[in-house]
Design an enzyme around this catalytic site. Structure first.
Site, PDB file in Angstrom:
ATOM      1  N   CYS A  96       0.843  -1.189   0.000  1.00  0.00           N
ATOM      2  CA  CYS A  96       0.000   0.000   0.000  1.00  0.00           C
ATOM      3  C   CYS A  96       0.878   1.239   0.000  1.00  0.00           C
ATOM      4  O   CYS A  96       1.822   1.340   0.787  1.00  0.00           O
ATOM      5  CB  CYS A  96      -0.901  -0.011   1.241  1.00  0.00           C
ATOM      6  N   CYS A  97       0.585   2.170  -0.904  1.00  0.00           N
ATOM      7  CA  CYS A  97       1.221   3.484  -0.852  1.00  0.00           C
ATOM      8  C   CYS A  97       0.109   4.525  -0.827  1.00  0.00           C
ATOM      9  O   CYS A  97      -1.029   4.210  -0.480  1.00  0.00           O
ATOM     10  CB  CYS A  97       2.199   3.698  -2.003  1.00  0.00           C
ATOM     11  N   ALA A  98       0.406   5.757  -1.159  1.00  0.00           N
ATOM     12  CA  ALA A  98      -0.596   6.807  -0.999  1.00  0.00           C
ATOM     13  C   ALA A  98      -1.799   6.606  -1.922  1.00  0.00           C
ATOM     14  O   ALA A  98      -2.953   6.679  -1.484  1.00  0.00           O
ATOM     15  CB  ALA A  98       0.032   8.176  -1.241  1.00  0.00           C
TER      16      ALA A  98
END
Length: 364
Positions: A96-98
């Site tokens: 998960c990133c932004a």
């Protein structure tokens, strides 16, 4: 892997406590994260800032090239090993990133080069965050019953015993008053809201929910404030008020604030440092309301607190604390809560002792 890649039911992911390998920078993670997420950044805060500056000045290609120069060699290998270890520990996890953009895709590709296929969250943290906000708004539309009562009435315990009870103070890691902090620091506002949303989703999923049971809270619990959609519904909700004898309330407060908090501090920090932290905790709670008490009364109660602490340290007795707790309740906390409750008198649907309220709840 392929099925999980396509399974972007965000609510289902949150309900399942799906492990998230969050590759955002630490500052982003601190500002808001999902329950169950672990922060293993692709770039640290200073690296992310440098790449961001490069992006603004020189464009995307230059920023990407700088990112690869900053995260290379031993640094890249160390972070790769951390991601591999996390995936081996949580094989059902997601990256998960932004926004589900370059950072999670880069980490995914690097892991694939080692033979690990780890899916990522499409839309990233932003998508999960939006899901949490929408879930809270939707679930807050269900009927709500509040449990009210003066400090020491056992409201939180009563809420926790209800299958449809939501312990807002537990989620906020704070008990609401000036003495309400715990040894666990409060989460950021966004992380608190995310945790609340997941709790609402879980309780709603495991039963046929007629209504929520919540403690009658103000707008804020320590540093966290309740989502406005929930606060608006609580302002209109019926209230069951616990009215226990004063002596029983004192015993609850003695157990919670003088016995348990002393134990927790000494268990965490050792006898000497724990005692110092416990003493500072009580002094800070009193100091926080000094203006409302008046400086003269604050000074008097502080002296009484000092004597009570000396007695507790020498003999183990917490009796001395009653000499400042009783006037604090009589002069400050009880009048304040009764004034607030009086403004909501039309919402009161039941009054009784703790046990009577518990029995009434069962009959509903």
């Amino acid at each position: 892997m392929q099925d999980r890649q396509k399974a972007q039911d965000y609510r289902a992911l949150l309900l399942a406590d799906t492990p998230l390998i969050d590759v955002r920078a630490p500052i982003e993670f601190e500002q808001g994260a999902m329950p169950g997420a672990i922060n293993l950044p692709l770039m640290m805060d200073d690296e992310r800032a440098a790449v961001g500056t490069c992006y603004k000045r020189q464009g995307a290609d230059a920023a990407l090239a700088l990112g690869h120069r900053l995260v290379c060699g031993d640094i890249r290998q160390q972070r790769l090993e951390a991601w591999k270890a996390a995936y081996q520990r949580f094989p059902n996890g997601y990256l998960c990133c932004a926004r589900g953009g370059q950072r999670s895709h880069i980490v995914q590709r690097w892991l694939q080069e080692t033979g690990i296929d780890c899916p990522l969250i499409e839309g990233g943290y932003k998508a999960l965050r939006q899901t949490a906000i929408q879930a809270t708004w939707q679930l807050a539309q269900k009927p709500i019953l509040l449990i009210g009562g003066c400090t020491g009435s056992g409201k939180t315990q009563l809420v926790r015993q209800q299958p449809n009870g939501v312990d807002l103070e537990g989620l906020a890691r704070h008990r609401g008053s000036s003495f309400g902090r715990t040894l666990n620091p409060q989460l950021s506002q966004a992380s608190f809201e995310n945790k609340l949303a997941v709790e609402l989703l879980k309780i709603n999923a495991r039963q046929t929910l007629k209504r929520w049971v919540l403690e009658d809270e103000g707008r804020t619990i320590g540093a966290n404030h309740l989502p406005e959609c929930l606060r608006e519904r609580m302002a209109q909700a019926p209230i069951a008020v616990v009215e226990d004898p004063f002596a029983l309330r004192l015993e609850r407060l003695r157990e919670e604030y003088f016995i348990r908090m002393h134990h927790d501090f000494t268990h965490a920090y050792g006898d000497e440092a724990g005692w110092q932290a416990y003493s500072e905790y009580l002094h800070h709670g009193l100091f926080a309301i000094r203006r409302r008490l008046g400086l003269q009364r604050f000074a008097e109660l502080t002296d009484t607190l000092d004597r009570a602490l000396a007695e507790q340290l020498s003999s183990g007795s917490t009796d001395g604390h009653m000499a400042w707790l009783v006037p604090l309740l009589n002069e400050y906390y009880d009048p304040m809560y009764r004034y607030q409750l009086e403004k909501k008198a039309a919402n009161i649907v039941f009054r009784g002792t703790w046990q009577e309220v518990a029995n009434w709840l069962k009959a509903q």
